[in-house]
Design an enzyme around this catalytic site. Structure first.
Site, PDB file in Angstrom:
ATOM      1  N   CYS A  76       0.841  -1.209   0.000  1.00  0.00           N
ATOM      2  CA  CYS A  76       0.000   0.000   0.000  1.00  0.00           C
ATOM      3  C   CYS A  76       0.868   1.247   0.000  1.00  0.00           C
ATOM      4  O   CYS A  76       1.869   1.319   0.711  1.00  0.00           O
ATOM      5  CB  CYS A  76      -0.896   0.027   1.237  1.00  0.00           C
ATOM      6  SG  CYS A  76      -2.347  -0.983   1.079  1.00  0.00           S
ATOM      7  N   ASP A 130     -11.263  -6.352  21.824  1.00  0.00           N
ATOM      8  CA  ASP A 130     -10.288  -6.139  22.894  1.00  0.00           C
ATOM      9  C   ASP A 130     -10.932  -5.532  24.135  1.00  0.00           C
ATOM     10  O   ASP A 130     -10.680  -5.975  25.250  1.00  0.00           O
ATOM     11  CB  ASP A 130      -9.153  -5.237  22.408  1.00  0.00           C
ATOM     12  CG  ASP A 130      -8.181  -4.905  23.529  1.00  0.00           C
ATOM     13  OD1 ASP A 130      -7.619  -5.854  24.130  1.00  0.00           O
ATOM     14  OD2 ASP A 130      -8.003  -3.713  23.834  1.00  0.00           O
TER      15      ASP A 130
END
Length: 168
Positions: A76, A130
């Site tokens: 990228c 998380d």
């Protein structure tokens, strides 16, 4: 099918040269989701998760992830993003609640922002996991997919059936 552009003549990885491509406005929207038990949904909604405001933290994490995509996805290009907007909506199914996440990314540049939108939506989902894993280790992330993209030489793309209405 288009040929792969991330390989050189020796078959080795390379970053595509975009220096000759015309700058244009490019957008992408990606979706992810987190399926969880109803109790966790209520705790998120009532801001009772011990680590803080889950959706606010996930939103900031998603924005940060979009800006850092080139640091974690090898081919990228670093992109100067012009905007990142993240929306959440809830769906109740049987005994579960599903948090749907949509990340909308925009730039004016020489390459698209699909990976930034996908990374953003994914990191939002990971952040929710998380922050809530102490309350529900059985959460499921996904599916994650590109919803639509505009701009660039390959034109626009819109997924035919999204299964998610983010207007809720």
């Amino acid at each position: 099918m288009n040929e792969f552009t991330h390989f050189n003549e020796q078959g080795r990885a390379k970053m595509v040269d975009i220096s000759e491509k015309e700058a244009s406005v490019r957008t992408a929207a990606a979706v992810s989701s987190v399926s969880m038990n109803r109790e966790v949904h209520e705790k998120i909604k009532n801001r009772e998760i011990g680590k803080g405001d889950v959706l606010a933290v996930a939103q900031v994490a998603g924005i940060m992830a979009a800006k850092q995509t080139s640091a974690i996805i090898p081919m990228c290009h670093p992109i100067a993003l012009k905007g990142v907007d993240i929306a959440f909506c809830w769906e109740k199914k049987e005994q579960k609640s599903i948090l749907h996440i949509q990340s909308n990314v925009k730039t004016k540049g020489s390459t698209g922002v699909e990976m930034e939108a996908l990374t953003s939506a994914s990191v939002c989902a990971l952040t929710v996991y998380d922050m809530c894993k102490a309350a529900d280790k059985g959460m499921v992330i996904g599916p994650t997919f590109l919803l639509e993209k505009t701009g660039g030489k390959n034109g626009d793309y819109k997924r035919e059936k999204a299964d998610v209405d983010m207007e809720d």
